[in-house]
Motif scaffolding. Structure first.
Motif, short mmCIF file in Angstrom:
data_model
loop_
_atom_site.label_atom_id
_atom_site.label_comp_id
_atom_site.label_asym_id
_atom_site.label_seq_id
_atom_site.Cartn_x
_atom_site.Cartn_y
_atom_site.Cartn_z
N HIS A 58 0.84 -1.17 0.06
CA HIS A 58 -0.03 -0.06 -0.03
C HIS A 58 0.91 1.36 0.04
O HIS A 58 0.40 2.32 0.14
N ARG A 59 2.12 0.92 0.14
CA ARG A 59 3.09 2.24 -0.12
C ARG A 59 3.20 3.20 0.88
O ARG A 59 4.44 3.32 1.38
N LEU A 60 2.12 3.70 1.30
CA LEU A 60 1.96 4.77 2.13
C LEU A 60 0.76 4.79 3.24
O LEU A 60 -0.37 4.90 2.95
N VAL A 61 0.96 4.38 4.53
CA VAL A 61 -0.12 4.17 5.26
C VAL A 61 0.03 5.07 6.60
O VAL A 61 1.17 4.86 7.33
N ALA A 62 -1.04 5.70 7.37
CA ALA A 62 -0.97 6.22 8.41
C ALA A 62 -0.96 5.26 9.72
O ALA A 62 -1.49 4.18 9.51
N THR A 63 -0.36 5.82 11.03
CA THR A 63 -0.27 4.82 12.05
C THR A 63 -1.76 4.42 12.33
O THR A 63 -2.11 3.37 12.66
N GLY A 64 -2.83 5.57 12.23
CA GLY A 64 -4.02 5.23 12.52
C GLY A 64 -4.67 4.30 11.72
O GLY A 64 -5.52 3.20 12.11
N GLN A 65 -4.43 4.37 10.50
CA GLN A 65 -4.74 3.35 9.41
C GLN A 65 -4.60 1.85 9.75
O GLN A 65 -4.90 1.04 9.74
N LEU A 66 -2.96 1.86 10.14
CA LEU A 66 -2.51 0.57 10.43
C LEU A 66 -3.10 0.18 11.66
O LEU A 66 -3.32 -1.18 11.98
N HIS A 67 -3.54 0.84 12.53
CA HIS A 67 -4.02 0.64 13.92
C HIS A 67 -5.53 -0.18 13.72
O HIS A 67 -6.01 -1.18 13.94
N ARG A 68 -6.30 0.30 12.67
CA ARG A 68 -7.66 -0.13 12.52
C ARG A 68 -7.44 -1.35 11.39
O ARG A 68 -8.28 -2.17 11.60
N MET A 69 -6.27 -1.51 10.81
CA MET A 69 -6.24 -2.62 10.11
C MET A 69 -5.76 -3.90 10.56
O MET A 69 -6.17 -4.94 10.15
N VAL A 73 7.97 1.13 3.44
CA VAL A 73 9.20 0.37 3.55
C VAL A 73 10.36 0.98 2.75
O VAL A 73 10.29 2.09 1.93
N THR A 74 11.64 0.80 3.37
CA THR A 74 12.78 1.26 2.83
C THR A 74 13.17 0.00 1.90
O THR A 74 12.45 -1.05 1.41
N PRO A 75 14.09 0.39 0.80
CA PRO A 75 14.46 -0.71 -0.02
C PRO A 75 14.86 -1.99 0.72
O PRO A 75 14.82 -3.10 0.04
N GLU A 118 -2.11 12.57 0.32
CA GLU A 118 -3.54 12.71 0.54
C GLU A 118 -4.37 11.50 -0.51
O GLU A 118 -5.36 10.99 -0.04
N HIS A 119 -3.89 11.68 -1.67
CA HIS A 119 -4.43 10.56 -2.69
C HIS A 119 -4.27 9.01 -2.20
O HIS A 119 -5.19 8.30 -2.08
N THR A 120 -2.93 8.78 -2.00
CA THR A 120 -2.50 7.38 -1.51
C THR A 120 -3.22 7.16 -0.25
O THR A 120 -3.87 5.82 -0.11
N LEU A 121 -3.33 8.00 0.81
CA LEU A 121 -3.87 7.52 2.06
C LEU A 121 -5.48 7.50 1.83
O LEU A 121 -6.24 6.61 2.57
N ALA A 122 -6.47 8.19 0.68
CA ALA A 122 -7.65 8.06 0.47
C ALA A 122 -7.65 6.65 -0.04
O ALA A 122 -9.04 6.17 0.20
N VAL A 123 -7.03 6.05 -1.06
CA VAL A 123 -7.06 4.85 -1.46
C VAL A 123 -6.97 3.86 -0.43
O VAL A 123 -7.92 2.75 -0.26
N GLU A 141 -15.33 -11.83 3.94
CA GLU A 141 -13.85 -11.75 3.93
C GLU A 141 -13.03 -10.83 3.00
O GLU A 141 -13.60 -10.66 1.86
N CYS A 142 -12.37 -9.88 3.48
CA CYS A 142 -11.73 -8.85 2.91
C CYS A 142 -10.26 -8.30 3.95
O CYS A 142 -10.84 -7.67 4.67
N GLY A 143 -9.39 -8.68 3.56
CA GLY A 143 -8.24 -8.43 4.59
C GLY A 143 -7.33 -7.00 4.16
O GLY A 143 -7.58 -6.69 2.90
N PRO A 144 -6.19 -7.06 4.99
CA PRO A 144 -5.49 -5.64 4.34
C PRO A 144 -4.53 -5.83 3.12
O PRO A 144 -4.11 -5.05 2.65
N LEU A 145 -4.60 -7.20 2.70
CA LEU A 145 -3.72 -7.38 1.33
C LEU A 145 -4.73 -7.55 0.26
O LEU A 145 -4.36 -8.11 -0.86
N ASP A 146 -6.05 -7.69 0.50
CA ASP A 146 -7.00 -7.75 -0.50
C ASP A 146 -7.50 -6.77 -1.67
O ASP A 146 -8.24 -6.82 -2.14
N TRP A 147 -6.41 -5.69 -1.45
CA TRP A 147 -6.75 -4.64 -2.48
C TRP A 147 -5.38 -4.23 -3.05
O TRP A 147 -4.13 -4.24 -2.00
N GLU A 148 -5.05 -4.03 -4.20
CA GLU A 148 -3.72 -3.80 -4.61
C GLU A 148 -3.82 -2.50 -5.57
O GLU A 148 -4.64 -2.16 -6.10
#
Length: 314
Positions: A26-37, A80-82, A112-117, A134-141
């Motif tokens: 998901h490239r860029l994720v906020a702390t709060g989003q990770l918490h809910r995820m 993520v880093t390289p 903001e667009h990345t976070l909205a996705v 069923e729809c988990g954190p890796l079920d959208w690309e």
């Protein structure tokens, strides 16, 4: 498939091993989003923050501050880093992607667009948990490339369709289970409606696109007239346009404008294989995808749900 983890990854707690592929995909994720995820069962993300700090110290992830002002101070966004990307790719847990987010990109106006996705996918994940689906954190690309026309070395906007995300959701009802696939287009009210309207034409083209055979070859009897989507999906994915970033009045106006553009586009009108609906991120989050929160793109503007039934949908 057995996941093979590097020594760096195996030294992480289980939560860290779960977070790495999520941040990679998901490239860029906020702390709060990770918490809910991943830790919705906890009231506060104390342990999550601790694990993220450990991963940062190991140079597996990095963070930046959110550009937009928020109550309670700035929010951290993680990527993520390289080195972290190499570990994820070696595990083969998710599809490898050539794209790498840099610290400069993470801090750019693309935040903001990345976070909205991510927020849109998270709405589906949250409601799946509540509904027993069923729809988990890796079920959208995000940003999967789809070709929509032939031509030598044609890689421009008119040859490729790139949805903001492709999401897979398994709906469980008393009558059985149903696999749903969505193309997601997230509109933050920052682009001209006409540009989004032109993308509708590309979606309609993809629904009926039959690739030409390689030069010097002919279609076989089995491959004649076979649409490209059949090699990737069980049915043409439903298209869900998710509006956000403005007042309800403005979003309603954009919905009406999109419907008018679609009604004036003969290709969109004729493509019965493609089911399209429009909703808002707020409604999707608050009420869920299976409440009457979706306005159909064509026909009477009667609210329905995200099933978006069409003659060929399955």
């Amino acid at each position: 498939m057995t996941t093979v983890l590097s020594p760096a990854a195996t030294s992480l707690p289980r939560l860290g091993q779960q977070l790495l592929p999520i941040l990679y995909q998901h490239r860029l994720v906020a702390t709060g989003q990770l918490h809910r995820m991943v830790t919705p069962h906890t009231q506060r993300p104390v342990y999550l923050r601790s694990v993220l700090s450990q991963m940062r110290a190991m140079k597996l992830v990095e963070c930046t501050a959110r550009r937009a002002g928020r109550r309670g101070g700035p929010e951290l966004l993680w990527f993520v880093t390289p080195r972290g990307a190499e570990i994820v790719e070696a595990s083969r847990e998710v599809t490898s992607r050539a794209y790498r987010i840099s610290p400069e990109t993470a801090a750019s106006q693309l935040q903001e667009h990345t976070l909205a996705v991510v927020e849109t996918g998270l709405a589906f994940t949250t409601w799946a948990r509540a509904l027993g689906d069923e729809c988990g954190p890796l079920d959208w690309e995000p940003e999967l490339v789809h070709r929509v026309r032939d031509g030598e070395n044609r890689l421009g906007d008119d040859a490729l369709l790139i949805p903001d995300a492709v999401l897979r959701y398994t709906r469980t009802t008393p009558t059985g289970r149903r696999l749903l696939t969505y193309f997601l287009e997230i509109d933050r009210s920052t682009m001209q409606v006409g540009r989004l309207g032109r993308k509708l034409t590309s979606y309609a083209r993809y629904a009926t696109y039959v690739p030409a055979p390689p030069p010097g070859q002919r279609f076989t009897a089995a491959g004649a007239g076979r649409e490209a989507w059949r090699d990737r999906y069980p049915a043409v994915p439903r298209l869900l346009i998710v509006l956000t970033g403005a007042s309800p009045t403005v979003l309603q106006r954009r919905t009406e404008d999109l419907r008018a553009l679609a009604a004036a586009d003969p290709r969109v009108r004729r493509t019965s294989q493609l089911a399209v609906g429009i909703t808002t991120l707020e409604e999707l989050t608050d009420r869920g995808p299976f409440e009457p929160v979706v306005t159909p793109l064509l026909g009477d503007p009667i609210l329905g749900d995200a099933l978006l039934a069409s003659p060929s949908a399955s």
